[in-house]
Write a protein that holds these residues in place. Structure first.
Motif, PDB file in Angstrom:
ATOM      1  N   GLN A 203       4.494 -21.549  -7.809  1.00 40.16           N
ATOM      2  CA  GLN A 203       3.615 -20.797  -6.730  1.00 40.16           C
ATOM      3  C   GLN A 203       2.113 -20.773  -8.168  1.00 40.16           C
ATOM      4  OE1 GLN A 203       5.895 -17.228  -7.308  1.00 40.16           O
ATOM      5  NE2 GLN A 203       5.296 -17.124  -9.632  1.00 40.16           N
ATOM      6  N   THR A 204       1.242 -20.292  -7.055  1.00 40.53           N
ATOM      7  CA  THR A 204      -0.320 -20.554  -8.163  1.00 40.53           C
ATOM      8  C   THR A 204      -0.163 -19.290  -8.916  1.00 40.53           C
ATOM      9  OG1 THR A 204      -1.398 -19.175  -6.225  1.00 40.53           O
ATOM     10  CG2 THR A 204      -1.325 -21.484  -5.895  1.00 40.53           C
ATOM     11  N   HIS A 205      -1.139 -18.839  -9.877  1.00 42.18           N
ATOM     12  CA  HIS A 205      -1.443 -17.824 -10.173  1.00 42.18           C
ATOM     13  C   HIS A 205      -1.264 -16.725  -9.202  1.00 42.18           C
ATOM     14  CE1 HIS A 205      -1.457 -15.227 -13.621  1.00 42.18           C
ATOM     15  NE2 HIS A 205      -2.704 -15.054 -13.282  1.00 42.18           N
ATOM     16  N   ASP A 206      -2.387 -16.859  -8.356  1.00 41.52           N
ATOM     17  CA  ASP A 206      -2.202 -16.077  -7.764  1.00 41.52           C
ATOM     18  C   ASP A 206      -1.421 -15.365  -6.418  1.00 41.52           C
ATOM     19  OD1 ASP A 206      -5.563 -14.505  -6.545  1.00 41.52           O
ATOM     20  OD2 ASP A 206      -3.725 -14.891  -5.039  1.00 41.52           O
ATOM     21  N   SER A 207      -0.803 -15.935  -6.149  1.00 37.87           N
ATOM     22  CA  SER A 207       0.282 -16.293  -5.382  1.00 37.87           C
ATOM     23  C   SER A 207       1.493 -15.636  -5.765  1.00 37.87           C
ATOM     24  CB  SER A 207       0.997 -16.958  -4.687  1.00 37.87           C
ATOM     25  OG  SER A 207       1.822 -18.179  -5.460  1.00 37.87           O
ATOM     26  N   GLY A 208       2.179 -16.096  -7.300  1.00 40.02           N
ATOM     27  CA  GLY A 208       2.583 -15.213  -8.324  1.00 40.02           C
ATOM     28  C   GLY A 208       2.409 -13.712  -8.503  1.00 40.02           C
ATOM     29  N   PHE A 209       1.630 -13.200  -8.433  1.00 37.33           N
ATOM     30  CA  PHE A 209       0.845 -12.105  -8.587  1.00 37.33           C
ATOM     31  C   PHE A 209       1.373 -11.314  -7.677  1.00 37.33           C
ATOM     32  CE2 PHE A 209      -1.948  -8.273  -9.087  1.00 37.33           C
ATOM     33  CZ  PHE A 209      -1.933  -7.991 -10.360  1.00 37.33           C
ATOM     34  N   THR A 210       1.155 -11.268  -6.663  1.00 36.69           N
ATOM     35  CA  THR A 210       0.876 -10.795  -5.281  1.00 36.69           C
ATOM     36  C   THR A 210       2.366 -10.690  -5.069  1.00 36.69           C
ATOM     37  OG1 THR A 210      -1.495 -11.802  -4.154  1.00 36.69           O
ATOM     38  CG2 THR A 210      -0.157 -10.518  -3.508  1.00 36.69           C
ATOM     39  N   ALA A 211       2.762 -11.850  -5.372  1.00 40.39           N
ATOM     40  CA  ALA A 211       4.529 -11.257  -5.471  1.00 40.39           C
ATOM     41  C   ALA A 211       4.919  -9.631  -5.971  1.00 40.39           C
ATOM     42  CB  ALA A 211       5.621 -12.753  -5.357  1.00 40.39           C
ATOM     43  N   PHE A 212       4.531 -10.246  -7.112  1.00 36.79           N
ATOM     44  CA  PHE A 212       5.418  -8.605  -7.738  1.00 36.79           C
ATOM     45  C   PHE A 212       4.844  -7.395  -7.758  1.00 36.79           C
ATOM     46  CE2 PHE A 212       2.559  -9.601 -11.519  1.00 36.79           C
ATOM     47  CZ  PHE A 212       2.522  -9.070 -11.638  1.00 36.79           C
ATOM     48  N   ASN A 213       3.563  -7.800  -7.989  1.00 37.02           N
ATOM     49  CA  ASN A 213       2.839  -6.299  -8.219  1.00 37.02           C
ATOM     50  C   ASN A 213       2.546  -5.580  -6.776  1.00 37.02           C
ATOM     51  OD1 ASN A 213       0.252  -4.877  -9.858  1.00 37.02           O
ATOM     52  ND2 ASN A 213      -1.456  -5.555  -7.671  1.00 37.02           N
ATOM     53  N   ASP A 214       2.559  -4.047  -6.916  1.00 38.89           N
ATOM     54  CA  ASP A 214       2.177  -3.486  -5.779  1.00 38.89           C
ATOM     55  C   ASP A 214       1.089  -2.849  -6.046  1.00 38.89           C
ATOM     56  OD1 ASP A 214       2.972  -1.279  -4.102  1.00 38.89           O
ATOM     57  OD2 ASP A 214       4.254  -0.231  -5.862  1.00 38.89           O
ATOM     58  N   ASP A 215       0.535  -3.522  -4.326  1.00 35.20           N
ATOM     59  CA  ASP A 215      -0.991  -2.858  -5.046  1.00 35.20           C
ATOM     60  C   ASP A 215      -1.075  -1.441  -3.512  1.00 35.20           C
ATOM     61  OD1 ASP A 215      -0.237  -3.301  -2.006  1.00 35.20           O
ATOM     62  OD2 ASP A 215      -1.564  -4.584  -1.405  1.00 35.20           O
ATOM     63  N   ALA A 216      -0.042  -0.415  -3.942  1.00 34.13           N
ATOM     64  CA  ALA A 216       0.503   0.729  -3.075  1.00 34.13           C
ATOM     65  C   ALA A 216       0.409   1.406  -4.449  1.00 34.13           C
ATOM     66  CB  ALA A 216       1.778   0.809  -2.590  1.00 34.13           C
ATOM     67  N   HIS A 217       0.358   1.104  -5.545  1.00 39.68           N
ATOM     68  CA  HIS A 217      -0.599   2.481  -6.614  1.00 39.68           C
ATOM     69  C   HIS A 217      -1.070   3.442  -7.290  1.00 39.68           C
ATOM     70  CE1 HIS A 217      -3.018  -0.230  -9.111  1.00 39.68           C
ATOM     71  NE2 HIS A 217      -3.378   0.151  -8.697  1.00 39.68           N
ATOM     72  N   ASN A 218      -0.563   4.655  -6.937  1.00 34.15           N
ATOM     73  CA  ASN A 218      -1.357   5.846  -7.534  1.00 34.15           C
ATOM     74  C   ASN A 218      -0.787   6.385  -7.990  1.00 34.15           C
ATOM     75  OD1 ASN A 218       0.650   7.885  -5.222  1.00 34.15           O
ATOM     76  ND2 ASN A 218       0.595   5.997  -4.561  1.00 34.15           N
ATOM     77  N   TRP A 219      -1.562   8.032  -8.745  1.00 33.78           N
ATOM     78  CA  TRP A 219      -1.690   8.443  -9.565  1.00 33.78           C
ATOM     79  C   TRP A 219      -0.400   9.133  -9.018  1.00 33.78           C
ATOM     80  CZ3 TRP A 219      -4.221   8.985 -13.768  1.00 33.78           C
ATOM     81  CH2 TRP A 219      -5.718   8.487 -13.646  1.00 33.78           C
ATOM     82  N   THR A 220      -0.093  10.070  -8.100  1.00 28.13           N
ATOM     83  CA  THR A 220       0.408  10.830  -7.357  1.00 28.13           C
ATOM     84  C   THR A 220       2.218  10.262  -7.800  1.00 28.13           C
ATOM     85  OG1 THR A 220      -0.744  11.688  -5.976  1.00 28.13           O
ATOM     86  CG2 THR A 220       1.172  12.631  -5.447  1.00 28.13           C
ATOM     87  N   ARG A 221       2.121   9.463  -7.015  1.00 23.73           N
ATOM     88  CA  ARG A 221       3.276   8.542  -7.724  1.00 23.73           C
ATOM     89  C   ARG A 221       3.607   8.189  -8.490  1.00 23.73           C
ATOM     90  NH1 ARG A 221       4.394   2.712  -4.519  1.00 23.73           N
ATOM     91  NH2 ARG A 221       3.576   2.282  -6.322  1.00 23.73           N
TER      92      ARG A 221
END
Length: 352
Positions: A203-221
């Motif tokens: 995988q590329t560095h970019d695709s590897g990051f996208t695979a595990f990182n949660d872009d739905a992160h937020n303060w409340t959760r």
């Protein structure tokens, strides 16, 4: 090793020497920022806008640069090495060498989730030299079980705090990585996030990051969840505004790191030294405030402290130190901020 007789008298010297040692794609991975690279350059330049008003005939014979961080733990002076990943590209010992050097110099170290060594290995490398504060950098992950395993490993190893990276819902757009098709070199793994070298190579560095990182992160959760699973301190890394500082207070965080990810995430945001005063004012003493980004001299540290930061963090200087196999004595290369290093170049022996 640095050339015989070559003296590293400043971080600028270290950058030149270290950068020369690195292959092009790796040098650009470490040294470059996102898109037009406005923020990465502004981080350092912005310090020059501010002037020091010196006072004279002051007794400094007993000056003491040590301070307490994270609720009472003592460090030799207010500097830490930021969590920077993939350090074994610069030197095979990578994060373990950085840990030894930080312990030797009495400064703190952040452990990146993209470390090439495990939390236990990094922490043990330092504690075998001297007491040292380690903090664990963490992303919000799609795999909560993995995120929890990292937290438990950090607790067991003795880390003091979590530095939750909050400015990376997606990876910064770094043109050089795309042009170079940057991939972590074969043989290097990411044990903390449980990625083997074989998986990384696919995988590329970019695709590897996208695979595990949660872009739905937020303060409340995410902040209440972290509070529910750990007693480590919780710091938010990537704050640049008074508004987010107030949210960190509201959600009971222990501190913030005023940071723009070294200019590697969203380009065009303020230099951290410019963002620092409004964040300090918003914190109003209710939570601690640290800062990173572009800090290259003892005077830079002095200015950040004058603006209200409790501690400063640096990332790239550690990488350059690894690349030239220096002792990573970043403290000495910060000039007059460390009284024991006044007038001396850094040691030329690697902290092995």
């Amino acid at each position: 090793m640095a050339k015989e007789g070559e003296k590293m008298l400043s971080v600028a010297d270290l950058e030149r020497a270290g950068s020369k040692k690195l292959p092009d794609s790796i040098r650009e991975f470490y040294n470059s920022g996102s898109t037009e690279q406005l923020t990465i350059h502004e981080n350092s330049r912005a310090f020059s806008k501010y002037r020091v008003r010196p006072r004279v005939l002051v007794d400094v014979s007993k000056a003491d640069t040590s301070t307490n961080l994270f609720g009472g733990q003592r460090v030799s002076f207010p500097l830490g090495v930021s969590p920077a990943g993939v350090q074994a590209m610069a030197h095979p010992d990578g994060e373990t060498a950085t840990s030894r050097a930080c312990a030797k110099r009495g400064v703190s170290m952040g452990i990146s989730s993209f470390s090439n060594y495990s939390i236990t290995e990094v922490r043990s490398a330092g504690t075998n030299v001297a007491p040292i504060i380690h903090v664990m950098q963490l992303y919000t992950m799609k795999d909560r079980d993995l995120q929890l395993r990292i937290i438990r490993d950090a607790e067991l190893a003795g880390c003091t705090a979590i530095f939750l990276t909050a400015d990376s819902p997606v990876l910064g757009v770094r043109y050089n990585e795309w042009r170079n098709d940057f991939r972590t070199p074969a043989g290097l793994a990411f044990p903390i996030i449980e990625l083997t070298t074989e998986r990384i190579q696919n995988q590329t560095h970019d695709s590897g990051f996208t695979a595990f990182n949660d872009d739905a992160h937020n303060w409340t959760r995410d902040i209440p969840w972290l509070r529910s699973v750990t007693k480590m301190q919780i710091w938010i890394k990537g704050v640049l505004t008074a508004e987010d500082t107030l949210l960190a207070v509201q959600y009971g965080c222990d501190g913030i790191i005023v940071s723009n990810h070294g200019g590697r995430q969203l380009d065009g945001v303020p230099a951290t030294i410019d963002a620092l005063p409004e964040c300090v004012a918003a914190a109003n003493g209710r939570i601690r405030v640290h800062v990173d980004g572009g800090i290259r001299t003892g005077t830079d540290i002095f200015k950040a402290l004058a603006f209200g930061a409790e501690c400063c963090w640096v990332g790239r200087p550690a990488i350059w130190g690894l690349a030239v196999s220096l002792s990573m004595a970043v403290a000495c290369q910060m000039g007059s901020v460390h009284t024991e290093c006044l007038g001396r170049p850094a040691e030329n022996s690697f902290a092995a």
